[in-house]
Design an enzyme around this catalytic site. Structure first.
Site, PDB file in Angstrom:
ATOM      1  N   HIS A 161      -8.995 -19.482 -11.677  1.00  0.00           N
ATOM      2  CA  HIS A 161      -9.472 -20.620 -10.892  1.00  0.00           C
ATOM      3  C   HIS A 161     -10.273 -21.606 -11.742  1.00  0.00           C
ATOM      4  O   HIS A 161     -10.173 -22.819 -11.566  1.00  0.00           O
ATOM      5  CB  HIS A 161     -10.330 -20.125  -9.722  1.00  0.00           C
ATOM      6  CG  HIS A 161      -9.499 -19.511  -8.645  1.00  0.00           C
ATOM      7  ND1 HIS A 161      -9.947 -18.521  -7.822  1.00  0.00           N
ATOM      8  CD2 HIS A 161      -8.234 -19.764  -8.277  1.00  0.00           C
ATOM      9  CE1 HIS A 161      -8.979 -18.199  -6.982  1.00  0.00           C
ATOM     10  NE2 HIS A 161      -7.941 -18.927  -7.233  1.00  0.00           N
ATOM     11  N   ARG A 170       8.148 -27.664  -1.304  1.00  0.00           N
ATOM     12  CA  ARG A 170       8.607 -26.268  -1.337  1.00  0.00           C
ATOM     13  C   ARG A 170       8.044 -25.545  -0.125  1.00  0.00           C
ATOM     14  O   ARG A 170       6.858 -25.676   0.177  1.00  0.00           O
ATOM     15  CB  ARG A 170       8.136 -25.591  -2.622  1.00  0.00           C
ATOM     16  CG  ARG A 170       8.593 -24.133  -2.673  1.00  0.00           C
ATOM     17  CD  ARG A 170       8.265 -23.495  -3.988  1.00  0.00           C
ATOM     18  NE  ARG A 170       6.843 -23.247  -4.133  1.00  0.00           N
ATOM     19  CZ  ARG A 170       6.285 -22.793  -5.252  1.00  0.00           C
ATOM     20  NH1 ARG A 170       7.041 -22.563  -6.308  1.00  0.00           N
ATOM     21  NH2 ARG A 170       4.997 -22.577  -5.325  1.00  0.00           N
ATOM     22  N   GLU A 191      14.614 -18.782  -9.681  1.00  0.00           N
ATOM     23  CA  GLU A 191      13.483 -18.023 -10.224  1.00  0.00           C
ATOM     24  C   GLU A 191      13.831 -16.562 -10.474  1.00  0.00           C
ATOM     25  O   GLU A 191      13.028 -15.828 -11.034  1.00  0.00           O
ATOM     26  CB  GLU A 191      12.308 -18.063  -9.233  1.00  0.00           C
ATOM     27  CG  GLU A 191      11.781 -19.449  -8.970  1.00  0.00           C
ATOM     28  CD  GLU A 191      10.671 -19.458  -7.947  1.00  0.00           C
ATOM     29  OE1 GLU A 191       9.507 -19.613  -8.332  1.00  0.00           O
ATOM     30  OE2 GLU A 191      10.975 -19.306  -6.743  1.00  0.00           O
ATOM     31  N   ASN A 195       8.455 -20.201 -14.569  1.00  0.00           N
ATOM     32  CA  ASN A 195       7.327 -19.255 -14.623  1.00  0.00           C
ATOM     33  C   ASN A 195       7.797 -17.891 -14.112  1.00  0.00           C
ATOM     34  O   ASN A 195       7.632 -16.866 -14.766  1.00  0.00           O
ATOM     35  CB  ASN A 195       6.150 -19.746 -13.772  1.00  0.00           C
ATOM     36  CG  ASN A 195       5.747 -21.167 -14.109  1.00  0.00           C
ATOM     37  OD1 ASN A 195       6.034 -21.632 -15.201  1.00  0.00           O
ATOM     38  ND2 ASN A 195       5.096 -21.844 -13.186  1.00  0.00           N
ATOM     39  N   ASP A 196       8.386 -17.921 -12.911  1.00  0.00           N
ATOM     40  CA  ASP A 196       8.882 -16.657 -12.377  1.00  0.00           C
ATOM     41  C   ASP A 196      10.150 -16.212 -13.086  1.00  0.00           C
ATOM     42  O   ASP A 196      10.345 -15.023 -13.336  1.00  0.00           O
ATOM     43  CB  ASP A 196       9.133 -16.789 -10.868  1.00  0.00           C
ATOM     44  CG  ASP A 196       7.847 -16.576 -10.081  1.00  0.00           C
ATOM     45  OD1 ASP A 196       7.146 -15.585 -10.377  1.00  0.00           O
ATOM     46  OD2 ASP A 196       7.528 -17.390  -9.209  1.00  0.00           O
ATOM     47  N   ARG A 214       3.875 -12.198 -15.254  1.00  0.00           N
ATOM     48  CA  ARG A 214       3.315 -13.475 -15.714  1.00  0.00           C
ATOM     49  C   ARG A 214       1.800 -13.502 -15.666  1.00  0.00           C
ATOM     50  O   ARG A 214       1.163 -14.337 -16.298  1.00  0.00           O
ATOM     51  CB  ARG A 214       3.890 -14.637 -14.884  1.00  0.00           C
ATOM     52  CG  ARG A 214       3.523 -14.591 -13.430  1.00  0.00           C
ATOM     53  CD  ARG A 214       4.279 -15.618 -12.595  1.00  0.00           C
ATOM     54  NE  ARG A 214       3.579 -16.880 -12.481  1.00  0.00           N
ATOM     55  CZ  ARG A 214       3.943 -17.850 -11.640  1.00  0.00           C
ATOM     56  NH1 ARG A 214       5.014 -17.698 -10.865  1.00  0.00           N
ATOM     57  NH2 ARG A 214       3.265 -18.960 -11.563  1.00  0.00           N
ATOM     58  N   CYS A 249      10.874 -27.267 -12.816  1.00  0.00           N
ATOM     59  CA  CYS A 249       9.486 -27.495 -12.394  1.00  0.00           C
ATOM     60  C   CYS A 249       8.543 -26.402 -12.898  1.00  0.00           C
ATOM     61  O   CYS A 249       7.370 -26.387 -12.558  1.00  0.00           O
ATOM     62  CB  CYS A 249       9.383 -27.639 -10.883  1.00  0.00           C
ATOM     63  SG  CYS A 249       9.895 -26.165  -9.987  1.00  0.00           S
TER      64      CYS A 249
END
Ligand code: PEP
Ligand code: MG
Length: 557
Positions: free
Chosen positions: A185, A318, A420, A443-444, A454, A491
């Site tokens: 965060h 999404r 993904e 990413n996935d 990840r 993306c």
């Protein structure tokens, strides 16, 4: 030699090093009054902290964005979490002071979270924040604020979200931390504040002495100690001015550089950074910040506010992508033994979050009707079968019919699928035939192709999309899109790496979507690409044997 870490805000800053120490459990040894007196003090402190967190969330929502606000709203939940409140009550009943009760209850929970992986471990920082706020309130203090000499570079073992948001962005040249991951965060807040940041540098960072000049190179993910002037200039020169127009390669191939956003606030940041549209609206942020899922009207207003910012451009929303590494309090999930391989994304939208999915689709088709000239897209996460896509598309059509039946305006959005999972790669042609666009979520995709979490540390180069296995998967999807006549977007974080832009364009991808702060650098990278040379580079990179060979090829360009 530069120290290597994870660049989380792709900016470069230079200044004198200033070490800050982690928030401590000061005051925990205060002597106790009678239990009822301590309970009363604790209740007052809890109210003060709840109000402060509410104010912090409102502040973050108006200045940064929904996702940042959600961090403080989620922190508020710890104040009423029975694990914490019961442990504090028990400690006070056993004769502890309110301060000692706070320290005992929070330390136990912090230890439990630290033993977990990935994002759960990162929540320990949120607990530290709440603990230090409570201890501060018991001692009559306000929110933690780090004092940093003007223009200094903040160095720390780690930073909590409150410490990060309390920094004056204009007065801080950069942040570098020993621990921490790119999805922590604090890193997200530093990115939103646009403070150059490199996290996870490791123990070597502690060799930096107070006052020494350091460069925090968030573009390269490096920290340089006492660099020569020429090196500072070279690194600072890698930052790019905003390009507020569509871009193309040197030989005229148009490439759209859109942004990944979480709501209207950072959509505006993205527009200011020159983004051409929104390639990924992560809608879960709207759910993260609430105890109850938002109703259709709230969602419609939020989506429409984003399309308003990008009047005339494409905005791709999404649908909810919770589960796995994205827990949402208002939508609990049976995590199962391996959350990343369990209920996630579209799987949850079928069961048990079907009603929330219907509400969301009704909000999307309503917002699509209000978007003037722009095209709204609706994209599904974590798809691994044609049947999932077919079902989700039917639900969109049902949502259009339901809204119109009520006499309201609705428009069918463009339909897209995120790629993904390896399954989606292998059936990309069938998915493409049923979609208006595909979007590579690298990413996935990287975590599933490489079988490397990840969020987990310690897996080194395995969690890197620059591996030929991932790049070949991307090439397969592009070929499938071409065969079906369906555009393939990207993306995932990979698209935000300026060095990868020639490869992606060379592979035939002309729709990139990146973090708002990365838009200028990516646009500049597009303008430097020669599409013909990029095709040759892409072929070589895809044919490479391993990740190191890919990196060598990228560096040689
Ligand atoms: C991805 O997986 O690449 C992606 C863009 O989605 P998220 O990071 O939100 O999972
Ligand atoms: Mg994803």
């Amino acid at each position: 030699m530069p120290l290597e870490g994870i660049g989380t805000t792709p900016r470069v800053g230079v200044g004198p090093a200033h070490w800050v120490t982690a928030t401590t459990a000061a005051g925990a040894t205060t002597s106790a009054g009678a239990p009822d007196e301590e309970r009363g003090r604790l209740a007052t402190a809890t109210d003060t902290v709840a109000a402060a967190l509410e104010a912090a969330a409102a502040d973050a929502a108006s200045t940064l964005g929904e996702e940042e606000a959600a961090i403080f709203e989620a922190q508020q939940l710890f104040l009423t979490d029975p694990t914490v409140t019961e442990a504090m009550d028990e400690a006070i009943a056993d004769g502890a002071s309110a301060e000692a009760a706070v320290a005992t209850a929070f330390d136990a929970l912090i230890e439990q979270f630290e033993a977990m992986d990935g994002r759960m471990a990162e929540r320990a920082d949120d607990l530290r924040d709440v603990r230090s706020r409570l201890l501060g309130a018991l001692g009559g203090a306000t929110a933690p604020r780090l004092s940093v000499p003007d223009g200094g570079v903040v160095l720390a073992e780690r930073l909590t979200p409150a410490e990060t948001i309390g920094l004056e962005p204009e007065g801080v040249a950069g942040i570098a931390t020993v621990t921490g991951g790119g999805t922590a965060h604090a890193a997200i807040i530093a990115q939103a504040l646009e403070i150059p940041a490199v996290v996870g540098v490791g123990e070597e960072l502690t060799t930096v002495v107070e006052g020494q000049t350091v460069v925090v190179d968030g573009v390269a993910g490096e920290v340089v100690i006492d660099p020569p002037r020429a090196e500072v200039d070279r690194r600072v020169g890698t930052q790019h001015p905003v390009i507020d127009a569509p871009v193309q390669t040197t030989d005229g191939v148009a490439v759209q550089v859109a942004a990944n956003v979480t709501g209207p606030a950072d959509a505006q940041t993205a527009a200011d950074a020159g983004a051409d549209g929104v390639g990924l609206l992560r809608s879960e942020a709207l759910f993260l910040e609430r105890e109850q899922p938002p109703d259709a009207a709230t969602q419609t207003a939020s989506y429409a506010a984003v399309t308003d910012v990008f009047d005339g451009a494409e905005v791709i929303i999404r649908t909810l992508d919770v589960g796995g590494d994205k827990p949402v309090t208002s939508l609990p999930v049976e995590a199962g033994p391996n959350p990343m391989l369990g209920q996630r994304g579209i799987r949850l939208s079928r069961q048990p979050h079907r009603a929330e999915f219907t509400t969301q689709l009704e909000a999307i088709v309503t917002a699509a009707a209000t978007a003037d000239a722009g095209r709204v897209g609706c994209m599904f996460p974590m798809v691994s079968t044609v049947e999932e896509l077919a079902w989700a598309t039917e639900q969109v059509d049902a949502a259009v019919a339901a809204v119109r039946e009520r006499g309201d305006a609705a428009r069918r959005p463009a339909i897209g699928t995120m790629i993904e999972t390896p399954a989606a790669v292998f059936i990309a042609e069938e998915l493409a035939a049923r979609c208006d666009f595909l979007s590579l979520g690298t990413n996935d995709l990287t975590q599933y192709v490489m079988a490397a979490d990840r969020e987990a540390g310690g897996l080194g180069g395995l969690v890197d999309a620059r591996h030929p296995a991932v790049l070949r998967a991307i090439a397969m999807v592009v070929a499938a899109g071409e065969a079906a006549g369906t555009p393939v977007h990207i993306c995932g974080q990979l698209a935000g790496d300026p060095e990868m832009v020639p490869v992606l364009v060379g592979l035939g991808i002309t729709d990139l979507s990146v973090a708002p702060v990365s838009v200028p650098a990516v646009k500049a990278a597009v303008q430097a690409v020669d599409a013909a040379a990029a095709r040759t580079l892409a072929e070589a990179v895809v044919a490479a044997t391993d990740r190191e060979a890919v990196i060598d090829l990228l560096e040689a360009t």
